[in-house]
Design a protein around this motif. Structure first.
Motif, short mmCIF file in Angstrom:
data_model
loop_
_atom_site.label_atom_id
_atom_site.label_comp_id
_atom_site.label_asym_id
_atom_site.label_seq_id
_atom_site.Cartn_x
_atom_site.Cartn_y
_atom_site.Cartn_z
N ALA A 97 0.83 -1.20 0.00
CA ALA A 97 0.00 0.00 0.00
C ALA A 97 0.86 1.25 0.00
CB ALA A 97 -0.91 -0.03 1.21
N ILE A 98 2.08 1.13 -0.50
CA ILE A 98 3.07 2.21 -0.39
C ILE A 98 2.54 3.54 -0.94
CG2 ILE A 98 4.18 1.37 -2.50
CD1 ILE A 98 6.78 2.48 -1.51
N PHE A 99 1.71 3.52 -1.97
CA PHE A 99 1.29 4.77 -2.57
C PHE A 99 0.04 5.36 -1.92
CE2 PHE A 99 3.29 2.28 -6.01
CZ PHE A 99 4.46 3.01 -6.02
N PRO B 222 0.88 5.39 2.92
CA PRO B 222 2.33 5.40 3.17
C PRO B 222 2.68 5.38 4.66
CG PRO B 222 1.61 7.51 2.29
CD PRO B 222 0.47 6.58 2.16
#
Lengths: 294, 511, 307
Positions: free
Chosen positions: C267-269, C272
């Motif tokens: 779910a990095i984008f 964050p």
């Protein structure tokens, strides 16, 4: 001599560990294989023989230039290495450059003004870089420089431009030791008599530092950089997988997870050997730079 | 000073963005880029059962039969028509004028050669297993063959779909087979030709302009690049920046967030994959463990809030399943004992079995870490202290082979095969032939495998019904839920999701 | 300030104006008080420990308690966050603050445990090599070269893969790969001490080798060992995080920070904070430990001066 002995010991240890950790027959037969199938493979490939004999056979083959065939990649390990090595070499060299460009100026700044605000700040940078996990830095860099401000490509290894973020990430981890060494090295040298004499005779400033002090302070830095470069070859696993660079590190990671013994085996050997050779080179270079050793 | 630095920097970044954008393939040069999580290391399909390999094989290869996407049924592909002569004999006529990628025409000789390579390849049991039902194959004419079966085999068409036709002589000769002959460059008959292959990195494909008129249809896009990008985050970033056009296996949360971008589409459709817990009811890992008690296994079935997990974690059409098969496939009888979510009942059953304060259980898993942790949490609520061992599939397989696994969280995607036989064949084999059947109940094996040994549809349905009832009643498994398949694609392309969730990427076209 | 008054009460002599009156021990204390890096590191470290160990007692949410209806809630300062979950929730609807706080204990356990293992190995080898010298020293040197040349992360992955991941295994594996610093320092110090007069004297009055090592040599190296130990704790914590990040370390649902970062990676984008928050926790802990270690080195260094 020692280099070869160490490389041999390590290759045996890895060979032993890998063959205990992973059933080579299962690895060849595949994940879905049945017991009978695995037994068949075991006999066919001779995995049922003692480990020492298999090690010597492997070693004999390596000496004749036959690095074996990867079960996982269906290719000779030698050609795999040749394919993947350029990426890792590029990454390792670029990251060492990053280290040099950050660490040496910072070290000099810190040494010129010991215990000043600048020194403290440089030290702070060093302490921070030391505490940032590599993979996290990589992910945060992607968030900032590829997504929020799309300057750099997210992943891949097509151009040198693709290597910029990864080399910063990989290079950052070696900044602290190199910077510290530069700083203490310079400080020690500046305390030395001949520099004091130079100073008292009115020589001061950059010229002095570059001409006289640097030469001596760089000695330990060179050997640490060589050690760091060696670590980069073996330590690029995380960086390469975060940035999808098809180098040796990612090859190693995938081969471990794919239980590909021949590849992992050769890779450990190569990493260790590179490290040892680099160290040897650093010693030679040191001898060349240091007049006392000449 | 500052101004120069800034303008220099912006110049550099413009320069590099030009370089980079020229690297991205797109509509203008008719090149589609799709991403796989798994590395493709071998072009020849016969080596894997993984979805990525199936997709690739369907692009560059073809087989006698094919699963048609609308009704999920087997239809002839390279075969023009076929006739079931009796329970153990099948006649197949081949399409005429089908060309291999090198221009040679495909004839009965190629088909006979392919199947002989499969069944006579003693060195590689994986091959012989693929068609273990086949006694021999005869050429009955230049474009016709006859299959003689050892025994009646119901899942025949699935195997005829899986086995891709190889050119006569290309894999060596009998006694001297070369399994790797086509590993790095492949000559098939499929809709795409291989232009270049970099193992673990990418496969570059080009449309086969002479592709025959088959059920797959002619591909719309000329060039296709299949890239291996193991990191899902990198895949997402590449999709956003236009480096790839299509990725799959995307979880609900990521997909929904990505779809907020106007240029990106998210589709969350059905899948044949189901999740389940396999329990060591037979006590292979040692006698006397609580899960050898049927009441404990039923308690496990009651303890997991499957609906909540399916709805919240998987989403889309994902739903609770009560059977050891996906309800949409052939033979998956639904009128079995259903265990509703009821922790009190679970505790009562545990108390009755003599474990009022629960027990410890080691649960292995390899996929879907979120769901695995949700299961652990639910079991914890009824007192079962679960030690999760989440790792790679290879480790799980090894431990299971050594009979060290008491319970595992498995999933099965059925490789786009709409028949209960595909999941039951591997999971209910005789324990001496496979290590996944932990029931210890010979009756289950007899019923579930027996249903493959007849071509009579009613008889098959009856056997599956009995078998599935028995599995549910004895709670040999905890069937969990069906999965959903999430696909992210660029707005530039049209991709249709099929009812089995199998991504037929050769059908993609530009918008 | 508080520290100063506290110490004044405890050891009044420390703040004596005339430095020459101070005993060696109080000199060290005095240096500690005036070393700002050390003080900052200590303060940060103690606060992290307090938060990590006492925090979970004050939070009434367990790090394992999940609520699938409340998944991926953002932290309170981002739109959609609430005070119920200060740092939001993770993919399983578990309170992120609680998970990060209890991650402290795991990181510390592994860090200290692994550094202990490394210390035992390194110091033992170092003392043996330094005291006996000769071929034993050369042999130890050989082991050292082997260890240095090994690609550590790869070996750690393979080993954990082999034995099966669990906290003790991770501790031992990391410990077995981080002992070189202990060895190098112990060996050189031992060599120096072994040549000193009082050791020869003990030898002369018939003390056994073990007695000499324990009574004469070990006390002499303890200062350096403490410094290296502190720094190695930081290194080991990062090593554990890397292993867990790669999926061969601590098992879920145990909230190891490396694991939290790995789980947030997909779910990095969009979320964050799932990556950023545990990363910051990891960063702060390691920074505090490193500052502590650096400070200790300065303080214990007899060459450093006291103004």
């Amino acid at each position: 001599m020692v280099v070869i002995a160490v490389a041999l010991t390590l290759s045996f240890i890895t060979f032993f560990l890998l063959n205990v950790a992973i059933d080579p027959a299962q690895a060849v037969a595949g994940e879905e294989a049945e017991a009978l199938e695995i037994e068949q493979v075991r006999q066919q490939y001779g995995f049922d023989r003692p480990i020492l004999i298999r090690y010597f056979e492997w070693f004999k083959a390596v000496l004749t230039g036959d690095l074996g065939i990867s079960y996982y990649w269906n290719k000779p390990v030698g050609s795999l290495l040749l394919e993947r090595a350029p990426e890792t070499i590029t990454l390792a060299l670029m990251s060492v450059m990053v280290t040099i460009f950050i660490a040496i100026p910072l070290g000099i700044c810190a040494a010129i003004n010991p215990n000043s605000v600048i020194d403290r700040m440089c030290l702070g940078v060093a302490v921070s870089f030391q505490a940032i996990p590599n993979f996290w830095l990589g992910l945060v860099m992607i968030i900032i420089f590829s997504v929020t401000f799309p300057i750099f490509p997210v992943s891949g290894d097509k151009t040198y431009f693709h290597f910029i973020l990864p080399s910063i990430v990989l290079g950052a981890s070696s900044v602290p030791p190199v910077m510290r060494l530069m700083r203490t090295g310079l400080l020690d040298v500046m305390e030395a008599d001949y520099i004091r004499t130079a100073r008292s005779n009115g020589f001061f400033g950059w010229k002095l530092i570059l001409n006289h002090a640097m030469r001596n302070a760089l000695l330990p830095v060179v050997s640490v950089l060589a050690v760091q470069l060696g670590h980069k070859f073996g330590g690029s696993v995380i960086t390469e997988s975060v940035f999808s660079i098809n180098g040796l590190g990612r090859l190693a990671l995938e081969s471990i997870l794919g239980a590909d013994i021949p590849t992992v085996q050769i890779l450990v050997f190569v990493f260790a050997f590179t490290f040892l050779i680099l160290n040897l080179l650093a010693d030679i270079l040191n001898a060349y730079l240091d007049p006392r050793l000449r | 000073m500052n101004k120069t630095a800034i303008s220099l920097l912006s110049l550099i970044s413009i320069f590099f963005s030009i370089i980079c954008s020229s690297l991205f393939a797109d509509k203008s040069d008719d090149t589609l880029v799709i991403a796989f999580k798994r590395e493709i290391t071998n072009l020849d399909y016969h080596y894997g059962t993984k979805t990525e390999y199936l997709i690739l094989a369907d692009m560059i290869d073809d087989s006698l039969f094919y699963v048609e996407n609308d009704n999920l049924s087997y239809v002839p592909s390279l075969a023009s028509d076929y006739k079931v002569v009796n329970d153990v004999t099948l006649d197949v006529n081949l399409k005429k004028g089908v060309k291999f990628h090198d221009g040679a025409e495909m004839t009965a000789d190629d088909v006979v050669y392919t199947y002989n390579f499969i069944i006579k390849n003693d060195k590689n049991r994986r091959h012989t297993k693929l068609a273990s039902w086949l006694k021999n194959i005869e050429k009955t004419g230049p474009y016709s063959v006859r299959f003689n079966l050892k025994e009646p085999y119901a899942n025949l068409y699935n195997d005829l779909y899986r086995i891709k036709i190889r050119k006569n002589g290309i894999m060596g000769t009998e006694g001297n087979w070369d399994d790797n002959a086509q590993a790095n460059s492949l000559i098939g008959v499929g809709p795409y030709k291989v232009v270049s292959f970099d193992p673990g990195v990418e496969v570059v494909l080009e449309r086969n302009e002479e592709y025959f008129d088959g059920p797959k249809g002619k591909p719309a896009i000329k060039n296709m690049i299949v890239r291996s990008i193991p990191d899902m985050g990198t895949q997402q970033a590449e999709l956003m920046s236009g480096g790839i056009h299509w990725m799959y296996n995307v979880k609900k949360d990521v997909g929904e967030s990505m779809a907020k971008n106007d240029r990106i589409n998210y589709q969350l459709g059905p899948s044949l994959r189901i999740g389940f817990l396999v329990l060591d009811a037979a006590g292979f890992t040692g006698d006397g463990h609580p899960i050898t008690d049927v009441r404990v296994r039923r308690a496990l079935n009651h303890a997991i809030n499957r609906e909540s997990i399916a709805k919240n974690l998987i989403g889309g059409p994902a739903n609770v399943v009560h059977t050891a098969c996906n309800p949409v496939v052939f033979g998956c009888f639904q009128d079995v004992t259903k265990y509703e979510y009821n922790p009190e009942k679970a505790i009562a059953l545990l108390t009755e079995a003599g474990y009022p304060s629960g027990f410890e259980l080691e649960l292995w898993s390899y996929r879907d870490k979120e769901a695995a942790q949700a299961i652990v949490s639910d079991l914890g609520k009824v007192g079962i202290k679960v030690n999760l061992k989440h790792g790679k599939l290879a480790g799980l397989n090894k431990a299971r082979k050594e009979r060290k696994i008491r319970a595992y969280f498995g999933t099965w995607g059925s490789s786009a095969s709409p028949d209960t036989a595909t999941i039951s064949n591997i999971h209910w084999r005789d324990p001496s032939k496979g290590d996944r059947n932990l029931s210890g109940d010979p009756k289950v094996n007899e019923l579930m495998i027996g249903a493959e040994r007849t071509l009579n549809i009613d008889e098959r349905k009856k056997l599956y019904a009995e078998g599935l009832k028995l599995i549910a009643d004895q709670a040999y498994w905890v069937p969990l839920w069906s999965y959903s398949e999430g696909v992210l694609s660029s707005q530039d392309i049209v991709f249709n999701q099929d009812a089995d969730g199998y991504p037929r990427v050769w059908g993609i076209s530009w918008r | 300030m508080i520290l100063k008054t506290f110490i004044k009460r405890l050891v009044p002599r420390v703040l004596e104006d005339d430095i020459s009156l101070l005993s060696p021990k109080t000199v060290v204390l005095r240096k500690a008080i005036s070393h700002s890096g050390f003080k900052f590191g200590l303060l940060l470290f103690i606060s992290i420990i307090l938060l990590g160990i006492l925090g979970p007692f004050f939070l009434d949410i367990s790090p394992y308690q999940q609520d699938l209806d409340k998944r991926l809630l953002p932290p309170v300062w981002i739109e959609g966050g609430s005070w119920d979950h200060l740092l939001g929730t993770d993919g399983n609807g578990r309170d992120y603050l609680s998970r990060i706080l209890s991650g402290t204990r795991i990181s510390l356990t592994i860090g200290i445990g692994a550094a202990l293992v490394g210390m035992v190995i390194g110091v033992t080898l170092g003392v043996i090599a330094g005291y006996f010298g000769g071929w034993i020293d050369q042999f130890v040197n050989y082991i050292l070269t082997c260890q240095l040349a090994l690609p550590g992360l790869l070996l750690a992955m393979t080993l954990v893969f082999l034995i099966g991941p669990s906290i003790p295994v991770v501790i031992i594996v990391i410990g077995c790969l981080h002992w070189t610093l202990f060895l190098v320092v112990t060996r050189s110090v031992t060599k120096r001490i072994a040549k000193l007069d009082f050791v020869s004297a003990s030898n002369a009055i018939g003390a056994t080798k073990l007695q000499i090592i324990i009574q004469d040599i070990l006390p002499g190296i303890i200062n350096q060992i403490i410094v290296i130990f502190t720094l190695e704790v930081g290194v080991a914590i990062l090593a554990e995080a890397s292993l867990s990040f790669l999926g061969v370390g601590i098992q879920p649902p145990t909230p190891s920070w490396g694991l939290l970062i790995a789980e947030g990676k997909e779910a990095i984008f969009f979320q964050p904070w799932l990556i950023v928050l545990p990363g910051i926790a990891l960063f702060l802990l390691v920074v505090s430990i490193n500052m502590l270690g650096d400070g200790l080195r300065d303080i214990m260094d007899p060459k450093s001066k006291l103004e």
